[in-house]
Design a protein around this motif. Sequence first.
Motif, PDB file in Angstrom:
ATOM      1  N   HIS A 103       0.740  -1.310   0.109  1.00  0.00           N
ATOM      2  CA  HIS A 103      -0.278  -0.061   0.177  1.00  0.00           C
ATOM      3  C   HIS A 103       0.776   1.484  -0.065  1.00  0.00           C
ATOM      4  CE1 HIS A 103      -3.329   2.613   0.867  1.00  0.00           C
ATOM      5  NE2 HIS A 103      -3.005   2.377   1.794  1.00  0.00           N
ATOM      6  N   ILE A 104       0.871   2.410  -1.075  1.00  0.00           N
ATOM      7  CA  ILE A 104       1.286   3.250  -0.891  1.00  0.00           C
ATOM      8  C   ILE A 104       0.281   4.428  -0.355  1.00  0.00           C
ATOM      9  CG2 ILE A 104       2.454   5.755  -2.428  1.00  0.00           C
ATOM     10  CD1 ILE A 104       2.302   3.549  -4.720  1.00  0.00           C
ATOM     11  N   ASP A 105       0.692   5.121   0.739  1.00  0.00           N
ATOM     12  CA  ASP A 105      -0.253   6.426   1.651  1.00  0.00           C
ATOM     13  C   ASP A 105       1.465   7.642   1.945  1.00  0.00           C
ATOM     14  OD1 ASP A 105      -2.521   7.088   4.023  1.00  0.00           O
ATOM     15  OD2 ASP A 105      -0.930   8.128   2.850  1.00  0.00           O
ATOM     16  N   HIS A 106       1.590   7.942   0.718  1.00  0.00           N
ATOM     17  CA  HIS A 106       2.839   9.631   0.819  1.00  0.00           C
ATOM     18  C   HIS A 106       2.101  10.591   0.600  1.00  0.00           C
ATOM     19  CE1 HIS A 106       5.583   6.019   1.771  1.00  0.00           C
ATOM     20  NE2 HIS A 106       5.353   5.446   0.551  1.00  0.00           N
ATOM     21  N   GLU A 107       2.994  11.427   1.362  1.00  0.00           N
ATOM     22  CA  GLU A 107       2.768  13.353   1.354  1.00  0.00           C
ATOM     23  C   GLU A 107       4.179  14.027   1.449  1.00  0.00           C
ATOM     24  OE1 GLU A 107      -0.836  14.228   3.215  1.00  0.00           O
ATOM     25  OE2 GLU A 107      -1.689  12.193   3.841  1.00  0.00           O
ATOM     26  N   GLU A 108       4.886  13.905   1.967  1.00  0.00           N
ATOM     27  CA  GLU A 108       6.027  14.576   1.981  1.00  0.00           C
ATOM     28  C   GLU A 108       7.104  14.206   1.065  1.00  0.00           C
ATOM     29  OE1 GLU A 108       5.863  17.413   3.997  1.00  0.00           O
ATOM     30  OE2 GLU A 108       3.812  16.753   4.913  1.00  0.00           O
ATOM     31  N   GLU A 109       7.547  15.892   0.360  1.00  0.00           N
ATOM     32  CA  GLU A 109       8.786  15.332  -0.810  1.00  0.00           C
ATOM     33  C   GLU A 109      10.005  14.587   0.523  1.00  0.00           C
ATOM     34  OE1 GLU A 109      10.683  18.734  -0.988  1.00  0.00           O
ATOM     35  OE2 GLU A 109      11.771  18.576  -2.582  1.00  0.00           O
ATOM     36  N   TYR A 144      -4.222  11.604  -5.900  1.00  0.00           N
ATOM     37  CA  TYR A 144      -3.434  13.088  -5.668  1.00  0.00           C
ATOM     38  C   TYR A 144      -3.575  14.121  -4.845  1.00  0.00           C
ATOM     39  CZ  TYR A 144      -1.695  10.089 -10.103  1.00  0.00           C
ATOM     40  OH  TYR A 144      -1.194   9.152 -10.473  1.00  0.00           O
ATOM     41  N   HIS A 145      -2.457  14.832  -4.257  1.00  0.00           N
ATOM     42  CA  HIS A 145      -2.520  15.447  -3.588  1.00  0.00           C
ATOM     43  C   HIS A 145      -1.378  16.737  -3.923  1.00  0.00           C
ATOM     44  CE1 HIS A 145      -3.196  13.705   0.306  1.00  0.00           C
ATOM     45  NE2 HIS A 145      -3.120  12.467  -0.029  1.00  0.00           N
ATOM     46  N   PHE A 146      -2.001  17.518  -4.212  1.00  0.00           N
ATOM     47  CA  PHE A 146      -0.981  18.760  -4.522  1.00  0.00           C
ATOM     48  C   PHE A 146      -1.187  20.295  -4.225  1.00  0.00           C
ATOM     49  CE2 PHE A 146      -1.110  15.886  -8.971  1.00  0.00           C
ATOM     50  CZ  PHE A 146      -0.303  15.665  -9.112  1.00  0.00           C
ATOM     51  N   SER A 147      -0.342  21.227  -4.760  1.00  0.00           N
ATOM     52  CA  SER A 147      -0.736  22.222  -3.837  1.00  0.00           C
ATOM     53  C   SER A 147      -1.477  23.153  -4.708  1.00  0.00           C
ATOM     54  CB  SER A 147       0.285  23.625  -3.729  1.00  0.00           C
ATOM     55  OG  SER A 147       1.848  23.805  -5.080  1.00  0.00           O
ATOM     56  N   PRO A 148      -2.334  23.759  -4.876  1.00  0.00           N
ATOM     57  CA  PRO A 148      -3.116  24.639  -4.760  1.00  0.00           C
ATOM     58  C   PRO A 148      -2.477  25.533  -6.444  1.00  0.00           C
ATOM     59  CG  PRO A 148      -3.765  25.853  -2.616  1.00  0.00           C
ATOM     60  CD  PRO A 148      -2.278  24.747  -3.172  1.00  0.00           C
ATOM     61  N   SER A 251      -2.540  19.778  -0.189  1.00  0.00           N
ATOM     62  CA  SER A 251      -1.974  19.469  -0.050  1.00  0.00           C
ATOM     63  C   SER A 251      -1.722  18.512   0.869  1.00  0.00           C
ATOM     64  CB  SER A 251      -0.013  19.110  -0.586  1.00  0.00           C
ATOM     65  OG  SER A 251       0.655  20.273   0.665  1.00  0.00           O
ATOM     66  N   ARG A 252      -2.165  19.245   2.474  1.00  0.00           N
ATOM     67  CA  ARG A 252      -2.456  18.884   3.717  1.00  0.00           C
ATOM     68  C   ARG A 252      -4.129  17.837   4.456  1.00  0.00           C
ATOM     69  NH1 ARG A 252       2.479  18.784   4.668  1.00  0.00           N
ATOM     70  NH2 ARG A 252       3.735  20.059   4.068  1.00  0.00           N
ATOM     71  N   ALA A 253      -4.986  17.815   3.569  1.00  0.00           N
ATOM     72  CA  ALA A 253      -5.966  17.423   3.395  1.00  0.00           C
ATOM     73  C   ALA A 253      -6.676  15.612   3.443  1.00  0.00           C
ATOM     74  CB  ALA A 253      -7.396  17.931   2.304  1.00  0.00           C
TER      75      ALA A 253
END
Length: 253
Positions: A103-109, A144-148, A251-253
């Motif tokens: 399972h993939i669950d990553h959000e940070e660089e 996908y999480h992206f910034s505004p 990206s913080r949602a």
Amino acid sequence: MPESKVDSNGTSSMLRRLNIGGGSASSASSSTTVRGPPLTMEDLSNRDVITPNDVKRLNAITDDYLCRPESTEYKIDFTKFKIRDMDTGRTLFEIAKPDEDEHIDHEEEDSERDGDSISPRGAGGDAGAQQGGSGAGGGRFVRYHFSPQFLRLKQVGATIEFSIGDKALNKFRMVERHFFKDRLLKEFDFDFGFCMPNSNNSIEHIYEFPALDNATIQQMVESPWETKSDSFYFVDDRLIMHNKAEYCYNSRA
């Protein structure tokens, strides 16, 4: 040079072939004409053959898959995905396939490599992904999480690497449709051409985004996961694979 096309919504898209194992030169799809009245998912769900023109007539994002994962005989395996800003060359997001069923669950660089899985690499922690697990969608569904700021980009390059099995892909094509709620934001149509059997391939899609007004951007930022896409893959104008994605521009949602 990459070739360009303009879809029915006035959104241009280009395809650049980077390294197709044994393949010929590629070009954008030659026709963007959609023939026939709008269709619903129910109209297509019982069809034996679904064509590119069929999915272009869909009047909304799908709520399920139009083909089963085992329905493809071509053994296409996507192994790497990278997004970059074409204006600056900056890598916005990069991910490689982990071990099967992981399972993939990553959000940070710059997350550390763990075993054989490689996390997404964003810029300033503003990108990430969460892939479906072992359910019906499995690896066919990604969030996908992206910034505004992503919504204000003009042109993005999306590189995918994939391998195929012992059957050649003739007229390999992808139609990708993006919706925000009930509104079709953009539609892209890419013709990959011919891919040789047992080949490893790398393709960069060049997406030229339409300008969004400030009110639409604000709504999209305030409505995580309500921006969605369907990616339909065809061989010889027959649907063989269907992937889905949802997008959050905070990206913080």
